[in-house]
Enzyme design. Structure first.
Site, mmCIF file in Angstrom:
data_model
loop_
_atom_site.group_PDB
_atom_site.id
_atom_site.type_symbol
_atom_site.label_atom_id
_atom_site.label_comp_id
_atom_site.label_asym_id
_atom_site.label_seq_id
_atom_site.Cartn_x
_atom_site.Cartn_y
_atom_site.Cartn_z
ATOM 1 N N GLN A 31 0.837 -1.205 0.000
ATOM 2 C CA GLN A 31 0.000 0.000 0.000
ATOM 3 C C GLN A 31 0.870 1.253 0.000
ATOM 4 O OE1 GLN A 31 -2.799 -0.383 3.247
ATOM 5 N NE2 GLN A 31 -3.910 -2.037 2.235
ATOM 6 N N ASP A 40 -1.887 -11.599 4.379
ATOM 7 C CA ASP A 40 -3.329 -11.662 4.626
ATOM 8 C C ASP A 40 -3.810 -13.073 4.967
ATOM 9 O OD1 ASP A 40 -3.607 -8.966 4.240
ATOM 10 O OD2 ASP A 40 -4.185 -9.132 2.142
HETATM 11 C C1 S3P Z 1 -2.721 -4.718 0.064
HETATM 12 C C2 S3P Z 1 -1.561 -4.797 0.751
HETATM 13 C C3 S3P Z 1 -1.423 -5.384 2.089
HETATM 14 C C4 S3P Z 1 -2.629 -6.270 2.422
HETATM 15 C C5 S3P Z 1 -3.925 -5.642 2.061
HETATM 16 C C6 S3P Z 1 -3.969 -5.310 0.578
HETATM 17 C C7 S3P Z 1 -2.733 -4.059 -1.262
HETATM 18 O O1 S3P Z 1 -1.340 -4.341 3.045
HETATM 19 O O2 S3P Z 1 -2.611 -6.599 3.788
HETATM 20 O O3 S3P Z 1 -5.014 -6.497 2.372
HETATM 21 O O4 S3P Z 1 -3.701 -4.242 -2.020
HETATM 22 O O5 S3P Z 1 -1.765 -3.360 -1.562
HETATM 23 P P1 S3P Z 1 0.075 -3.607 3.380
HETATM 24 O O6 S3P Z 1 0.564 -3.026 2.147
HETATM 25 O O7 S3P Z 1 -0.249 -2.574 4.403
HETATM 26 O O8 S3P Z 1 0.944 -4.703 3.925
#
Ligand code: S3P
Length: 440
Positions: free
Chosen positions: A171, A321
């Site tokens: 993210q 996840d």
């Molecule tokens: C996601 C990244 C992960 C994941 C989330 C979806 C994404 O989070 O846990 O459900 O779509 O980029 P983080 O980037 O905070 O680890």
């Protein structure tokens, strides 16, 4: 919200299913589509709460969207083409991915935009994205530096940045890539390995983006300010959703499952690597490549026993996840499993590491939680004969679904509150349980 009461186990099955479209790719397809020019057609988009929040938010930003029967027509207005009224408020609901990635697209926005979220999202850290976005030139106002609600004001005078992403958060990486998309010049990112759907999507659209793969870190360079055309895309099945039914099949006596057309991007299969190390024999068949991503059908059979694991920490980010459902498998393994450096798990929709530990204890599994490490003392004969109540879990969709899988394969009498929570990522979850034979 409704409670789910489960009093019996599921019977063995031999079925073929499809799970809902991948949450990460769905949100990216909508956000990237909003920056393209022309009409995008996106198929197999799940009608999940996170996707509905994304569509509502983009509509408020002036993007025309029609969404019916899992197909979405989205009219992109080009880079930074958002067209909206002053003082708008966007409700990201439960979706950290939507909120954090959208902020990246708003670094050049003309008027301030306020982002709010539900109780779970409002406790999550946003400084991890506001810090790099400030360096581009965006400004933020919030009561408390790190949480929603917050208001972003974009800047006419953006500058590209060099950014070092150390958490393994896709993210954070994607939010910065999106800011780079709108910023003239070259944005350079060194990022600890994490899911790479954003990079693959943009590269598939021929946007000037380079990826240099390293062992632990990738380097990404993006040259911003280039318009790009709309696209057609079909969303593949979600590995994270598949994980629940894979573990259910593994833990039964004599069941067989095929899950069709699931995304098997190498940054998303940490879960499969971990459970295969524990002795599962999950297979991919009919592999194909489309839009720069890999897909396959997943085949899995029940198995008699599972080995414990000392989980390699380099798999953490690629299975982030799926840990709740992995812990359930570890609870049935013949020995002690150890998972380390899982601090990011407590930053999810709920403090997952703490909640997982307390739920496992509740169902009779010995667990030791030491900071961000967890030891699970597996018991292959684990059965539940008592009442289990699951509540106050921040309506975390993955806690709900893991609890349901535990209930239908281990027995006991379960009352699980906030049944609607699974709709945040996997609206067909209950329908699929019914399809494979569970009678509610
Ligand atoms: C996601 C990244 C992960 C994941 C989330 C979806 C994404 O989070 O846990 O459900 O779509 O980029 P983080 O980037 O905070 O680890």
């Amino acid at each position: 919200m409704a409670k789910l009461v489960l009093k019996k186990k599921i019977k063995d099955f031999n079925k073929v299913i499809s799970v809902d479209g991948d949450k990460s790719i769905s949100i990216r397809s909508l956000l990237i589509g909003s920056q393209s020019y022309g009409i995008c057609k996106i198929k197999n988009l799940p009608k999940s709460d996170d996707i509905l929040s994304t569509i509502d938010g983009l509509k408020k930003l002036g993007i025309k969207i029609r969404f019916k029967d899992k197909t979405c027509y989205l009219h992109g207005n080009g880079l930074n083409g958002f067209d909206y009224k002053k003082n708008i408020v966007i409700n990201a609901g439960n979706s950290g991915t939507f909120a954090r990635l959208l902020l990246g697209l708003l670094v050049k926005s003309s008027y301030p935009v306020k982002i709010i979220g539900d109780k779970s999202l409002s406790r999550r850290d946003f400084q991890r994205v506001t810090n790099p976005l400030k360096q581009f030139g965006a400004r933020f106002v919030s009561k408390n530096e790190s949480n929603l609600p917050l208001t972003i004001s974009g800047s006419e005078y953006l500058r590209p940045i060099n950014y070092f992403e150390k958490k393994g958060s896709a993210q954070c990486k994607s939010s910065v890539i999106f800011a780079g998309l709108n910023t003239p010049g070259k944005t350079i990112i060194k990022a600890k390995k994490s899911r790479d759907h954003t990079e693959l999507f943009l590269r598939y659209l021929n946007i000037p983006l380079k990826i240099f793969k390293g062992k632990q870190f990738d380097k990404i360079e993006i040259i911003g300010g280039n318009q790009f055309k709309s696209f057609n895309y079909t969303i593949p099945g979600d590995m994270s959703s598949s994980a629940f039914f894979i573990v259910l099949t593994l833990l039964l006596k004599n069941s067989k499952l095929k899950i069709k057309n699931v995304n098997i991007n190498s940054t998303r299969v940490g879960f499969i690597k971990i459970i295969n190390k524990m002795g599962a024999k999950v297979k991919f068949i009919k592999k194909k490549k489309l839009y720069g991503e890999y897909f396959a059908d997943i085949c899995v059979n029940s198995q008699k026993s599972f080995k414990p694991i000392k989980c390699p920490v380099e798999l953490n980010s690629n299975a982030i996840d799926e840990f709740l459902i992995i812990f359930l498998l570890a609870a049935k393994a013949s020995g002690v499993s150890i998972f380390k450096k899982l601090n990011e798990l407590d930053k999810k929709e709920s403090p997952r590491l703490k909640l997982a530990s307390s739920i496992l204890k509740k169902i009779g599994v010995k667990v030791k939680l030491m900071n961000d490490n967890i030891k699970i003392y597996g018991n292959p004969n684990l059965k539940i004969n008592k009442k289990i109540l699951i509540k106050n879990y921040y309506k975390d969709h993955r806690i709900f679904m893991t609890s349901v899988i535990a209930a239908v394969c281990l027995g006991g009498e379960w009352v699980i509150e906030d049944m609607e929570s699974h709709k945040s990522s996997f609206p067909s979850f209950m329908k699929i349980l019914r399809k494979i034979g569970y009678k509610f």
